[in-house]
Design a protein around this motif. Structure first.
Motif, PDB file in Angstrom:
ATOM      1  N   ARG A  93      22.684  44.540  32.071  1.00 18.33           N
ATOM      2  CA  ARG A  93      23.144  43.299  32.498  1.00 18.33           C
ATOM      3  C   ARG A  93      24.608  42.874  31.784  1.00 18.33           C
ATOM      4  O   ARG A  93      26.013  42.866  31.500  1.00 18.33           O
ATOM      5  CB  ARG A  93      22.849  41.819  31.649  1.00 18.33           C
ATOM      6  N   GLN A  94      24.549  43.623  30.166  1.00 10.26           N
ATOM      7  CA  GLN A  94      25.612  43.670  29.523  1.00 10.26           C
ATOM      8  C   GLN A  94      26.006  44.368  29.595  1.00 10.26           C
ATOM      9  O   GLN A  94      27.952  44.442  29.493  1.00 10.26           O
ATOM     10  CB  GLN A  94      25.125  44.792  27.774  1.00 10.26           C
ATOM     11  N   ARG A  95      26.259  46.610  31.015  1.00 11.82           N
ATOM     12  CA  ARG A  95      27.222  46.977  31.013  1.00 11.82           C
ATOM     13  C   ARG A  95      28.033  45.906  32.171  1.00 11.82           C
ATOM     14  O   ARG A  95      29.579  46.310  32.316  1.00 11.82           O
ATOM     15  CB  ARG A  95      26.911  48.197  31.970  1.00 11.82           C
ATOM     16  N   VAL A  96      27.592  45.092  33.026  1.00 12.58           N
ATOM     17  CA  VAL A  96      28.193  44.313  33.815  1.00 12.58           C
ATOM     18  C   VAL A  96      28.930  43.514  33.962  1.00 12.58           C
ATOM     19  O   VAL A  96      29.872  42.992  34.002  1.00 12.58           O
ATOM     20  CB  VAL A  96      26.611  43.405  34.814  1.00 12.58           C
ATOM     21  N   MET A  97      28.529  42.825  32.150  1.00 14.03           N
ATOM     22  CA  MET A  97      29.489  41.883  31.837  1.00 14.03           C
ATOM     23  C   MET A  97      30.858  41.906  31.017  1.00 14.03           C
ATOM     24  O   MET A  97      32.086  41.962  31.335  1.00 14.03           O
ATOM     25  CB  MET A  97      28.616  41.377  30.749  1.00 14.03           C
ATOM     26  N   MET A  98      30.308  43.343  31.024  1.00 12.70           N
ATOM     27  CA  MET A  98      31.642  44.262  30.400  1.00 12.70           C
ATOM     28  C   MET A  98      32.371  44.718  31.342  1.00 12.70           C
ATOM     29  O   MET A  98      33.896  44.597  31.247  1.00 12.70           O
ATOM     30  CB  MET A  98      30.978  45.749  28.713  1.00 12.70           C
ATOM     31  N   THR A  99      32.523  45.454  32.601  1.00 10.39           N
ATOM     32  CA  THR A  99      33.171  45.807  33.910  1.00 10.39           C
ATOM     33  C   THR A  99      33.355  44.217  34.398  1.00 10.39           C
ATOM     34  O   THR A  99      34.581  44.778  34.398  1.00 10.39           O
ATOM     35  CB  THR A  99      32.271  46.372  34.931  1.00 10.39           C
ATOM     36  N   ILE A 100      33.362  43.359  34.086  1.00 10.79           N
ATOM     37  CA  ILE A 100      33.383  41.666  34.589  1.00 10.79           C
ATOM     38  C   ILE A 100      34.815  41.561  33.990  1.00 10.79           C
ATOM     39  O   ILE A 100      35.915  40.965  34.341  1.00 10.79           O
ATOM     40  CB  ILE A 100      32.392  40.915  34.673  1.00 10.79           C
ATOM     41  N   GLY A 101      33.999  41.923  32.327  1.00 11.64           N
ATOM     42  CA  GLY A 101      35.118  41.069  31.289  1.00 11.64           C
ATOM     43  C   GLY A 101      36.623  42.161  31.458  1.00 11.64           C
ATOM     44  O   GLY A 101      37.052  41.787  32.031  1.00 11.64           O
ATOM     45  N   GLN A 102      36.774  43.840  31.899  1.00  9.53           N
ATOM     46  CA  GLN A 102      37.479  45.187  31.496  1.00  9.53           C
ATOM     47  C   GLN A 102      38.726  44.099  33.364  1.00  9.53           C
ATOM     48  O   GLN A 102      39.882  44.441  33.238  1.00  9.53           O
ATOM     49  CB  GLN A 102      37.275  46.112  31.722  1.00  9.53           C
ATOM     50  N   LEU A 103      37.452  43.915  34.578  1.00  8.81           N
ATOM     51  CA  LEU A 103      38.108  43.376  35.354  1.00  8.81           C
ATOM     52  C   LEU A 103      39.034  42.548  35.723  1.00  8.81           C
ATOM     53  O   LEU A 103      40.478  42.154  35.965  1.00  8.81           O
ATOM     54  CB  LEU A 103      37.377  43.503  37.046  1.00  8.81           C
ATOM     55  N   GLN A 104      38.315  41.554  34.903  1.00  8.88           N
ATOM     56  CA  GLN A 104      39.481  40.599  34.827  1.00  8.88           C
ATOM     57  C   GLN A 104      40.970  39.904  33.374  1.00  8.88           C
ATOM     58  O   GLN A 104      41.740  39.703  33.791  1.00  8.88           O
ATOM     59  CB  GLN A 104      38.912  38.856  33.378  1.00  8.88           C
ATOM     60  N   ASP A 105      40.715  41.360  33.198  1.00 13.88           N
ATOM     61  CA  ASP A 105      41.872  41.414  31.830  1.00 13.88           C
ATOM     62  C   ASP A 105      42.651  42.326  32.857  1.00 13.88           C
ATOM     63  O   ASP A 105      44.079  41.961  33.439  1.00 13.88           O
ATOM     64  CB  ASP A 105      41.350  42.591  31.177  1.00 13.88           C
ATOM     65  N   ARG A 106      42.367  43.186  33.686  1.00 13.49           N
ATOM     66  CA  ARG A 106      43.006  44.138  35.125  1.00 13.49           C
ATOM     67  C   ARG A 106      43.737  43.205  35.836  1.00 13.49           C
ATOM     68  O   ARG A 106      45.095  42.868  36.092  1.00 13.49           O
ATOM     69  CB  ARG A 106      42.470  45.365  35.473  1.00 13.49           C
ATOM     70  N   LEU A 107      42.760  42.113  36.009  1.00 12.60           N
ATOM     71  CA  LEU A 107      43.709  41.422  37.894  1.00 12.60           C
ATOM     72  C   LEU A 107      44.402  39.726  36.743  1.00 12.60           C
ATOM     73  O   LEU A 107      44.753  38.994  37.352  1.00 12.60           O
ATOM     74  CB  LEU A 107      42.762  40.746  37.894  1.00 12.60           C
ATOM     75  N   ASN A 108      44.506  40.152  35.351  1.00 17.21           N
ATOM     76  CA  ASN A 108      45.163  38.565  34.788  1.00 17.21           C
ATOM     77  C   ASN A 108      46.406  39.023  35.462  1.00 17.21           C
ATOM     78  O   ASN A 108      47.170  39.924  35.318  1.00 17.21           O
ATOM     79  CB  ASN A 108      45.376  38.357  33.367  1.00 17.21           C
ATOM     80  N   PRO A 109      46.687  37.400  36.261  1.00 14.66           N
ATOM     81  CA  PRO A 109      48.586  37.608  36.841  1.00 14.66           C
ATOM     82  C   PRO A 109      49.194  37.961  35.638  1.00 14.66           C
ATOM     83  O   PRO A 109      50.676  38.090  36.017  1.00 14.66           O
ATOM     84  CB  PRO A 109      48.132  35.802  37.409  1.00 14.66           C
ATOM     85  N   ARG A 110      49.072  36.999  34.622  1.00 14.22           N
ATOM     86  CA  ARG A 110      50.784  37.481  33.442  1.00 14.22           C
ATOM     87  C   ARG A 110      50.364  38.955  33.825  1.00 14.22           C
ATOM     88  O   ARG A 110      52.265  39.761  33.681  1.00 14.22           O
ATOM     89  CB  ARG A 110      49.768  36.763  32.566  1.00 14.22           C
ATOM     90  N   ARG A 111      49.342  39.599  33.201  1.00  7.71           N
ATOM     91  CA  ARG A 111      49.420  41.263  32.896  1.00  7.71           C
ATOM     92  C   ARG A 111      49.907  41.440  34.441  1.00  7.71           C
ATOM     93  O   ARG A 111      50.627  42.819  34.187  1.00  7.71           O
ATOM     94  CB  ARG A 111      47.912  41.658  32.819  1.00  7.71           C
ATOM     95  N   LEU A 112      49.765  41.145  35.396  1.00  2.77           N
ATOM     96  CA  LEU A 112      49.640  42.201  36.438  1.00  2.77           C
ATOM     97  C   LEU A 112      51.563  41.980  36.733  1.00  2.77           C
ATOM     98  O   LEU A 112      52.265  42.175  37.439  1.00  2.77           O
ATOM     99  CB  LEU A 112      49.384  41.248  38.211  1.00  2.77           C
ATOM    100  N   ALA A 113      52.137  40.210  36.519  1.00  5.10           N
ATOM    101  CA  ALA A 113      53.826  40.162  37.022  1.00  5.10           C
ATOM    102  C   ALA A 113      54.055  41.318  35.344  1.00  5.10           C
ATOM    103  O   ALA A 113      55.644  41.456  36.392  1.00  5.10           O
ATOM    104  CB  ALA A 113      53.405  38.674  36.064  1.00  5.10           C
ATOM    105  N   LEU A 114      54.005  41.598  34.219  1.00  3.06           N
ATOM    106  CA  LEU A 114      54.243  42.184  33.555  1.00  3.06           C
ATOM    107  C   LEU A 114      54.379  43.415  34.017  1.00  3.06           C
ATOM    108  O   LEU A 114      55.443  44.531  34.017  1.00  3.06           O
ATOM    109  CB  LEU A 114      53.179  42.185  32.009  1.00  3.06           C
TER     110      LEU A 114
END
Length: 90
Positions: free
Chosen positions: A17-38
Motif C-alpha cells: 500500500r505504501q509503495r502504491v501511495m508513493m507511486t500515485i503521489g509521483q504521478l500526481q506530481d508529474r501530471l500537475n497542470p502547472r508542471r506540464l505547462a511549465l
C-alpha cells in the motif's frame, strides 16, 4: 505458525500500500497542470532558440539571398502603399 504468516502478510500488504501511495503521489506530481505547462513552455522556448540560432547562422553564410528575401518580404508587406503611390501620381 499461522499467526506469524498472517502478521507477515499484513506487513507485506502495508508495504505494498505504501509503495502504491508513493507511486500515485509521483504521478500526481508529474501530471500537475502547472508542471506540464511549465515543461511545455520550456520545450517551446528551446525549439525557438534552436530555430533562431539556425536562422542566424544561415544568414551569416548567405547574406545576399537573405537580403533579397527580406527585400521581397518588405515589398510584399508594403504593396498597398506602393500601389497607392503610383495611383496618386497619375
Amino acid at each position: 505458525m499461522t499467526s506469524a504468516k498472517v502478521a507477515a502478510a499484513e506487513i507485506e500488504a502495508a508495504l505494498a500500500r505504501q509503495r502504491v501511495m508513493m507511486t500515485i503521489g509521483q504521478l500526481q506530481d508529474r501530471l500537475n497542470p502547472r508542471r506540464l505547462a511549465l515543461n511545455a513552455s520550456r520545450d517551446v522556448a528551446d525549439v525557438g532558440t534552436a530555430a533562431l540560432n539556425a536562422s542566424v547562422e544561415t544568414v551569416r553564410r548567405n547574406p545576399g539571398p537573405a537580403a533579397g528575401a527580406a527585400a521581397v518580404a518588405g515589398l510584399f508587406l508594403a504593396r498597398h502603399r506602393i500601389v497607392g503611390l503610383f495611383r496618386r501620381g497619375r
